[in-house]
Design a protein around this motif. Structure first.
Motif, PDB file in Angstrom:
ATOM      1  N   ILE A 167       0.863  -1.184   0.000  1.00  0.00           N
ATOM      2  CA  ILE A 167       0.000   0.000   0.000  1.00  0.00           C
ATOM      3  C   ILE A 167       0.896   1.228   0.000  1.00  0.00           C
ATOM      4  CG2 ILE A 167      -1.716   1.320   1.302  1.00  0.00           C
ATOM      5  CD1 ILE A 167      -2.836  -1.291   2.360  1.00  0.00           C
ATOM      6  N   LEU A 168       0.650   2.135  -0.932  1.00  0.00           N
ATOM      7  CA  LEU A 168       1.503   3.312  -1.080  1.00  0.00           C
ATOM      8  C   LEU A 168       1.219   4.353  -0.002  1.00  0.00           C
ATOM      9  CD1 LEU A 168       1.334   3.820  -4.962  1.00  0.00           C
ATOM     10  CD2 LEU A 168       2.941   2.439  -3.626  1.00  0.00           C
ATOM     11  N   ASP A 169       2.272   4.986   0.482  1.00  0.00           N
ATOM     12  CA  ASP A 169       2.107   6.068   1.451  1.00  0.00           C
ATOM     13  C   ASP A 169       1.382   7.253   0.815  1.00  0.00           C
ATOM     14  OD1 ASP A 169       3.433   4.661   3.448  1.00  0.00           O
ATOM     15  OD2 ASP A 169       5.400   5.416   2.817  1.00  0.00           O
ATOM     16  N   LYS A 170       1.683   7.500  -0.473  1.00  0.00           N
ATOM     17  CA  LYS A 170       1.037   8.575  -1.206  1.00  0.00           C
ATOM     18  C   LYS A 170       0.579   8.029  -2.555  1.00  0.00           C
ATOM     19  CE  LYS A 170       1.764  13.200  -3.159  1.00  0.00           C
ATOM     20  NZ  LYS A 170       2.763  14.277  -3.421  1.00  0.00           N
ATOM     21  N   PRO A 171      -0.709   8.106  -2.875  1.00  0.00           N
ATOM     22  CA  PRO A 171      -1.212   7.573  -4.146  1.00  0.00           C
ATOM     23  C   PRO A 171      -0.561   8.253  -5.356  1.00  0.00           C
ATOM     24  CG  PRO A 171      -3.030   8.024  -2.641  1.00  0.00           C
ATOM     25  CD  PRO A 171      -1.803   8.642  -2.028  1.00  0.00           C
ATOM     26  N   ILE A 172      -0.510   7.515  -6.469  1.00  0.00           N
ATOM     27  CA  ILE A 172      -0.076   8.078  -7.747  1.00  0.00           C
ATOM     28  C   ILE A 172      -1.332   8.599  -8.436  1.00  0.00           C
ATOM     29  CG2 ILE A 172       1.109   7.658  -9.926  1.00  0.00           C
ATOM     30  CD1 ILE A 172       2.880   7.227  -7.492  1.00  0.00           C
ATOM     31  N   SER A 173      -1.454   9.905  -8.574  1.00  0.00           N
ATOM     32  CA  SER A 173      -2.686  10.513  -9.073  1.00  0.00           C
ATOM     33  C   SER A 173      -2.914  10.206 -10.550  1.00  0.00           C
ATOM     34  CB  SER A 173      -2.646  12.024  -8.876  1.00  0.00           C
ATOM     35  OG  SER A 173      -1.704  12.605  -9.763  1.00  0.00           O
ATOM     36  N   ALA A 174      -4.147  10.444 -11.001  1.00  0.00           N
ATOM     37  CA  ALA A 174      -4.494  10.227 -12.403  1.00  0.00           C
ATOM     38  C   ALA A 174      -3.592  11.058 -13.311  1.00  0.00           C
ATOM     39  CB  ALA A 174      -5.960  10.572 -12.636  1.00  0.00           C
ATOM     40  N   ALA A 175      -3.358  12.324 -12.929  1.00  0.00           N
ATOM     41  CA  ALA A 175      -2.509  13.200 -13.738  1.00  0.00           C
ATOM     42  C   ALA A 175      -1.085  12.657 -13.824  1.00  0.00           C
ATOM     43  CB  ALA A 175      -2.505  14.606 -13.146  1.00  0.00           C
ATOM     44  N   GLU A 176      -0.567  12.128 -12.718  1.00  0.00           N
ATOM     45  CA  GLU A 176       0.787  11.576 -12.711  1.00  0.00           C
ATOM     46  C   GLU A 176       0.876  10.316 -13.570  1.00  0.00           C
ATOM     47  OE1 GLU A 176       2.838  12.522  -8.500  1.00  0.00           O
ATOM     48  OE2 GLU A 176       0.931  11.475  -8.337  1.00  0.00           O
ATOM     49  N   ILE A 177      -0.192   9.510 -13.540  1.00  0.00           N
ATOM     50  CA  ILE A 177      -0.220   8.292 -14.356  1.00  0.00           C
ATOM     51  C   ILE A 177      -0.162   8.656 -15.839  1.00  0.00           C
ATOM     52  CG2 ILE A 177      -1.598   6.284 -15.032  1.00  0.00           C
ATOM     53  CD1 ILE A 177      -2.775   6.346 -12.165  1.00  0.00           C
ATOM     54  N   LYS A 178      -1.005   9.609 -16.253  1.00  0.00           N
ATOM     55  CA  LYS A 178      -1.037  10.024 -17.662  1.00  0.00           C
ATOM     56  C   LYS A 178       0.299  10.614 -18.094  1.00  0.00           C
ATOM     57  CE  LYS A 178      -6.006  11.008 -17.834  1.00  0.00           C
ATOM     58  NZ  LYS A 178      -7.046  12.063 -18.025  1.00  0.00           N
ATOM     59  N   LYS A 179       0.915  11.382 -17.218  1.00  0.00           N
ATOM     60  CA  LYS A 179       2.207  11.992 -17.530  1.00  0.00           C
ATOM     61  C   LYS A 179       3.286  10.927 -17.682  1.00  0.00           C
ATOM     62  CE  LYS A 179       5.537  15.445 -15.902  1.00  0.00           C
ATOM     63  NZ  LYS A 179       5.852  16.441 -14.838  1.00  0.00           N
ATOM     64  N   ASN A 202       8.682   2.382 -11.917  1.00  0.00           N
ATOM     65  CA  ASN A 202       9.862   3.233 -11.728  1.00  0.00           C
ATOM     66  C   ASN A 202       9.517   4.463 -10.893  1.00  0.00           C
ATOM     67  OD1 ASN A 202      11.227   1.443 -13.355  1.00  0.00           O
ATOM     68  ND2 ASN A 202      11.160   2.744 -15.186  1.00  0.00           N
ATOM     69  N   LEU A 203       8.326   5.036 -11.159  1.00  0.00           N
ATOM     70  CA  LEU A 203       7.886   6.212 -10.414  1.00  0.00           C
ATOM     71  C   LEU A 203       7.667   5.870  -8.944  1.00  0.00           C
ATOM     72  CD1 LEU A 203       6.935   9.149 -10.328  1.00  0.00           C
ATOM     73  CD2 LEU A 203       4.680   8.379 -11.089  1.00  0.00           C
ATOM     74  N   ILE A 204       7.051   4.723  -8.693  1.00  0.00           N
ATOM     75  CA  ILE A 204       6.810   4.289  -7.316  1.00  0.00           C
ATOM     76  C   ILE A 204       8.127   4.053  -6.579  1.00  0.00           C
ATOM     77  CG2 ILE A 204       5.913   2.377  -5.911  1.00  0.00           C
ATOM     78  CD1 ILE A 204       3.658   2.103  -7.997  1.00  0.00           C
ATOM     79  N   GLN A 205       9.054   3.386  -7.251  1.00  0.00           N
ATOM     80  CA  GLN A 205      10.354   3.084  -6.640  1.00  0.00           C
ATOM     81  C   GLN A 205      11.151   4.370  -6.376  1.00  0.00           C
ATOM     82  OE1 GLN A 205      11.878   0.336  -9.529  1.00  0.00           O
ATOM     83  NE2 GLN A 205      10.653  -1.386  -8.748  1.00  0.00           N
ATOM     84  N   LYS A 206      11.028   5.323  -7.285  1.00  0.00           N
ATOM     85  CA  LYS A 206      11.727   6.594  -7.110  1.00  0.00           C
ATOM     86  C   LYS A 206      11.204   7.330  -5.888  1.00  0.00           C
ATOM     87  CE  LYS A 206      12.782  10.924  -9.540  1.00  0.00           C
ATOM     88  NZ  LYS A 206      12.577  11.703 -10.798  1.00  0.00           N
ATOM     89  N   ARG A 207       9.889   7.260  -5.672  1.00  0.00           N
ATOM     90  CA  ARG A 207       9.280   7.928  -4.517  1.00  0.00           C
ATOM     91  C   ARG A 207       9.721   7.282  -3.197  1.00  0.00           C
ATOM     92  NH1 ARG A 207       2.973   9.577  -5.150  1.00  0.00           N
ATOM     93  NH2 ARG A 207       3.216  11.266  -6.652  1.00  0.00           N
ATOM     94  N   SER A 208       9.830   5.974  -3.219  1.00  0.00           N
ATOM     95  CA  SER A 208      10.127   5.259  -1.966  1.00  0.00           C
ATOM     96  C   SER A 208      11.609   5.194  -1.660  1.00  0.00           C
ATOM     97  CB  SER A 208       9.558   3.844  -2.036  1.00  0.00           C
ATOM     98  OG  SER A 208      10.107   3.121  -3.133  1.00  0.00           O
ATOM     99  N   ALA A 209      12.421   5.660  -2.614  1.00  0.00           N
ATOM    100  CA  ALA A 209      13.883   5.599  -2.414  1.00  0.00           C
ATOM    101  C   ALA A 209      14.344   6.583  -1.342  1.00  0.00           C
ATOM    102  CB  ALA A 209      14.574   5.919  -3.729  1.00  0.00           C
TER     103      ALA A 209
END
Length: 209
Positions: A167-179, A202-209
């Motif tokens: 479960i992500l600490d911060k969701p990946i928003s619709a806008a971020e997904i499209k981008k 990659n985006l999720i891993q970058k956030r959690s790094a």
């Protein structure tokens, strides 16, 4: 318009839990709603709610979200992918949404939508998408579809337990997904292939790094 007036006039007050939302609108539009509420002897909230419900029904019909025949065709035409975006069914049931997160599973309900789950192979990455928030969790499929009853109907829930469920600490928003994937995504569809899903990982891993 007569259908909308009839709907509002004959509607009973809902007893379901209601979510609070604020909206800014042109003064002329608000004035019309006030006048319509006065004419129908309803509160402004009741009037706006029924107008919104009618608009939502029109949008659902336009997108064919609840069209069984269209859904069956869509599933047949889906391109193979090892990444999937699964809507958590919050628009139909908070209970279903909560259960997926609490037990770490991907689920879908009733034919033909439930057959989406059968397409998940072992090791496939499934992103759970919550309406209004974005991707809230992800995990890997087992490739083993399980079945259970749903609201008294046998085997109308197909689900897979997800390995390495997070479960992500911060969701990946619709806008971020499209981008990230550089394409339009239909978030309200039960399940969509995400050929560029590695970009989301990659985006999720970058956030959690």
């Amino acid at each position: 318009m007569n259908d909308i007036i009839s709907l509002i006039e004959n509607a009973a007050k809902t007893k379901n839990d209601l979510a609070s939302a604020s909206i800014r609108m042109p003064k002329e539009l608000y004035s019309f709603i006030e006048g319509l509420a006065d004419q129908l002897d309803l509160s402004r909230q009741e009037t706006m709610l029924k107008l919104l419900e009618k608009g939502v029904e029109a949008a659902k019909a336009a997108l064919k979200l609840d069209d069984k025949e269209q859904a069956a065709v869509d599933i047949e035409l889906l391109e193979p992918s090892s990444f999937h975006l699964l809507n958590t069914n919050k628009r139909h049931s908070l209970e279903d949404h909560d259960r997926m997160l609490s037990e770490g599973s991907a689920a879908a309900f009733y034919a033909p939508w439930k057959y989406n789950i059968d397409r998940i192979k072992k090791g496939d990455v499934v992103f759970l998408y919550e309406n209004g928030k974005g991707i809230v969790a992800f995990g890997q499929g087992t490739g083993e579809t399980e079945k259970r009853e749903h609201h008294g109907y046998l085997e109308e829930c197909h689900f897979q337990r997800l390995m390495d469920f997070t479960i992500l600490d911060k969701p990946i928003s619709a806008a971020e997904i499209k981008k990230a994937v550089q394409k339009n995504v239909v978030f309200l569809r039960t399940m969509s292939p995400m050929p560029d899903g590695q970009l989301l990982l990659n985006l999720i891993q970058k956030r959690s790094a």
